[in-house]
Enzyme design. Structure first.
Site, PDB file in Angstrom:
ATOM      1  N   SER A   1     -23.011 -27.885  52.313  1.00  0.00           N
ATOM      2  CA  SER A   1     -22.105 -27.987  53.482  1.00  0.00           C
ATOM      3  C   SER A   1     -20.764 -27.371  53.081  1.00  0.00           C
ATOM      4  CB  SER A   1     -21.836 -29.487  53.467  1.00  0.00           C
ATOM      5  OG  SER A   1     -23.061 -30.074  54.212  1.00  0.00           O
TER       6      SER A   1
ATOM      7  N   GLU B   1       0.842  -1.163   0.008  1.00  0.00           N
ATOM      8  CA  GLU B   1      -0.218  -0.234  -0.112  1.00  0.00           C
ATOM      9  C   GLU B   1       0.867   1.328  -0.003  1.00  0.00           C
ATOM     10  OE1 GLU B   1      -3.221   0.646  -0.183  1.00  0.00           O
ATOM     11  OE2 GLU B   1      -4.055  -1.321  -0.186  1.00  0.00           O
TER      12      GLU B   1
END
Length: 777
Positions: A338, A79
């Protein structure tokens, strides 16, 4: 000449002044960092989940350091090779583009620099000469305000990649299913070319076109010598496959939770370990296949050293409506069963009420109107504190909580961050230790970490910037003792003496099941990690037969297998300075006294805290026994007890260790003999030390044999009565509570199993009776 120079200076100054004015009048349209999509990241920076912005766009903010160097190389080479050298506009590229357009009578290349492309992304314009000029001016403006790294970062974050996808990271996850950090040469070339024509080249729709464009980039990289011919040739062999868009979706409920808590934050960095998260999600998904319909699960993994969360699985199947997968069970309030018992035992040790081998009684007891029983309805009689905790016995735990105080216990947990929730207006009561309260998995995990953090609990951390908040939950020594007790539980398939830390880290674990089989829990802590598992139905409906030990524990152990091994896991346990081992004796619970061996009915090795050896807890009903240690005068010749003014020619003082009254039905004949009083000599006054044993069982003879009637299909059935007492009588069959009846009512029971059976009747005053018989079918 001077006039010309002055004109040039004036002209330049005017241009600069105009530029400054235009820059102020038309400021850069930089994106608002407080708006846009939100991305939640793992600790390594890879996205876990993203949330689109108001326009539905998917975008993951990234910097040049966040993407593969191969991609940056392909992007800049294809680019804008002169990106780091031009001021935003490349005159050579512009002249080349114009010349190509004139020669070919059509646009061959746009001549746009990367800065110009960023300008167009931030402020779209028409494709006219004026639009191009506008783009160039904005590019120059960008270069004046930002450095090259910032401009490149804008491109990496906002470049269009088709549809609602913006930025290379979002595109990499959507099209390739991976982070832009880990791209191959072929993948880097593909993503470099897509923004040129994002709709026409979308690989999920136009794979062939995308491959042609990608190969063009690869040939350019080879022609310019950036990549070798061999590398580009191999890269071209990779096919671009059309695939459905797959944005990342890990720790989905945590990501949703954090995004909702901070709606203004665009990037949320979590502590999640991406690989461990994936492993845990796979574990849970696979494991749920064996469980009933509509079942969900939650798993939370925390690093003990920092309390940072490494894995967060909030539901069994995110997005599955049949399992209510949208409900986050890590922060849901549920009954803990528990799982609170270890904290109670640690507090009781810290208070000096018990040591690890203290004698506790697991027998039917009433605490006001509260009559707890065990999960399997059986009772064990005299048990050590360590065994009572490992076996998760209910009556000893309620007895301890009654002595510690439920309000104080709840306050201690709340202070450390483990908040217990009760119905509005209700105070903590004895039922909380059996699950009669509500709490969150994340609070339990933060509290359980204290067993491997020298007693310090804390708030679980989910983001990197969350401060560490920790508070003392228990004494360091008490934490060490309880952890040792829970580690002695062992792990299915692993013998403790042959334990291999390279295979599985030693874990202190506890399970829990809420009333009605609604919640199955398993929480475990190794030296390095704490793991919490919850399994149940989010709507609270029961899962009969599913409980902590068989439902949640296997998943906990599988999670432990997935954890990375650390040096801390192999560290041998060394007790803190205030913890020591001593030999103690039952029934008194005191250290072994060599001078009085008759007081030691059973010897056990106990962990004690701060040098204290607390005796066996006093009985709740003080009227049952005057003292656990009695010193009585005895006639040396007849071995009869002397009381009051009775005298004998030769007397001796005998010390007798007495077992608690509730333990008596479980003692064998030898222990009962050793703890019993010598008979009182005739004529001596009653000293009130003799236990009243007026209760007897009528309806079967001790040692009898019961048989099924000839030709009958009905098993033997007995109707027994408790004689000699008034009030309530509890009936136990083979150690299991079978009935709680008024003494005037018969106890009827059918004995279907062959073999020996024991029936025990317990009166409220402490008296008991038992019969043994044989059933032959």
């Amino acid at each position: 000449m001077r006039r010309w120079a002055r004109r040039m200076v004036a002209c330049t100054a005017g241009v600069l002044l105009l530029a400054v004015v235009l820059d102020r009048v038309f400021p850069l349209p930089l994106p608002d960092p407080t708006t846009g999509s939100t991305v939640v990241l793992a600790r390594d920076g890879t996205p876990l989940r993203a949330f689109p912005d108001e326009s539905g766009l998917w975008r993951y903010p990234v910097t040049p350091e966040d993407v593969s160097p191969l991609y940056l190389d392909a992007l800049l080479t294809y680019e804008d090779r002169w990106f780091h050298h031009h001021p935003g506009v490349n005159p050579g590229s512009m002249l080349r583009a114009v010349g190509q357009a004139i020669w070919h009578r059509r646009t061959i290349s746009g001549g746009s620099t990367l800065s110009m492309q960023v300008a167009r992304i931030l402020e779209p314009h028409s494709r006219t000469p004026w639009g191009k000029v506008h783009q160039m001016l904005r590019a120059l403006q960008l270069e004046a305000h930002l450095d090259k790294r910032q401009i490149l970062g804008l491109y990496l974050t906002y470049a269009p990649f088709g549809g609602t996808i913006q930025g290379v990271e979002a595109a990499s996850w959507a099209y390739l299913g991976k982070s832009a950090r880990h791209l191959s040469h072929a993948e880097a070339a593909l993503l470099a070319v897509l923004p040129q024509s994002p709709s026409r080249l979308r690989p999920d729709r136009h794979a062939a076109r995308a491959q042609v464009a990608r190969d063009k980039v690869l040939r350019r990289m080879a022609t310019l010598g950036r990549w070798s011919e061999a590398v580009t040739r191999d890269a071209m062999l990779e096919n671009v496959a059309a695939r459905a868009l797959e944005p990342p979706m890990q720790a989905a409920l945590l990501a949703e939770r954090l995004a909702q808590a901070a709606p203004q934050r665009r990037v949320i960095a979590t502590t999640i370990d991406r690989e461990l998260q994936a492993a845990m999600e796979t574990r849970v998904s696979t494991y749920l296949g064996r469980l009933p319909e509509r079942t969900s699960a939650a798993v939370l993994v925390v690093d003990n050293s920092t309390l940072e969360t490494l894995a967060y699985v909030g539901s069994g199947a995110f997005g599955d409506p049949t399992r209510l997968g949208h409900v986050d069970m890590i922060q849901a309030v549920r009954s803990p069963g528990s799982t609170l018992k270890p904290f109670l035992y640690a507090l009781a040790i810290e208070d000096g009420l018990i040591h690890s081998e203290s004698l506790l009684i697991d027998a039917p007891q009433a605490f006001g109107d509260y009559r707890p029983g065990n999960f399997d309805l059986a009772f064990n009689g005299p048990v050590a504190a360590a065994d009572a905790l490992r076996l998760s016995l209910n009556v000893p735990a309620v007895d301890l909580l009654d002595r510690v105080g439920p309000s104080r216990f709840a306050a201690r947990l709340s202070h450390a961050g483990a908040n217990l929730q009760f119905p509005r207006g209700a105070d903590p009561n004895l039922a909380l230790i059996l699950g009669g309260t509500g709490t969150r998995l994340e609070d339990l995990v933060g509290a359980y970490a204290a067993f491997n953090r020298r007693g310090l609990a804390g708030a679980v951390r989910y983001t990197i910037d969350t401060p560490l908040v920790e508070r003392r939950l228990m004494d360091e020594g008490a934490a060490w003792i309880v952890r040792d007790i829970l580690e002695a539980n062992g792990q299915p398939g692993v013998q403790r003496e042959t334990f291999d830390p390279g295979r599985r880290a030693r874990m202190a674990w506890k399970t829990g099941t809420s009333f009605g089989y609604r919640d199955a829990w398993a929480i475990g802590s190794t030296r390095a990690y704490t793991v919490g598992v919850w399994i149940g139905r989010p709507d609270g409906t029961p899962m009969p037969g599913q409980y902590g030990a068989i439902t949640a524990l296997p998943l906990l152990l599988q999670a432990n297998d997935s954890l990375p091994r650390r040096a801390a896991d192999a560290t041998p346990p060394v007790p803190p300075p205030n913890v020591a081992q001593v030999d103690i004796c039952w029934p008194l619970g005191l250290p072994l006294d060599p001078a009085r061996p008759q007081l030691c009915h059973k010897k056990r090795t106990a962990w004690i805290l701060d040098g204290a050896t607390p005796p066996t807890l006093p009985e709740r009903d003080a009227a049952q026994w005057s003292s656990p240690l009695l010193n009585v005068r005895v006639d040396a010749r007849t071995n009869q007890r002397l009381t009051g003014d009775c005298r004998a020619p030769r007397e001796t003082l005998r010390a007798i260790a007495r077992w608690p009254a509730l333990a008596q039905p479980w003692l064998d004949a030898d222990l009962r003999r050793r703890s019993s009083l010598p008979p009182r000599r005739a004529g001596c006054v009653d000293d009130g030390l003799e236990q009243t044993l007026s209760l007897r069982i009528d309806g079967v003879r001790d040692g009898a044999t019961l048989m099924r009637a000839p030709g009958s299909a009905t098993a033997p059935r007995l109707a027994l009565r408790a004689l000699g007492v008034q009030g309530r009588v509890r009936w136990l069959v083979d150690g299991r509570l079978a009935a709680d009846l008024d003494s005037a009512k018969p106890f009827e029971h059918e004995y279907t199993a062959s073999g020996e059976h024991t029936v025990t009747a317990l009166a409220a005053g402490g008296s008991y009776a038992r019969v043994d018989f044989l059933v032959s079918q």
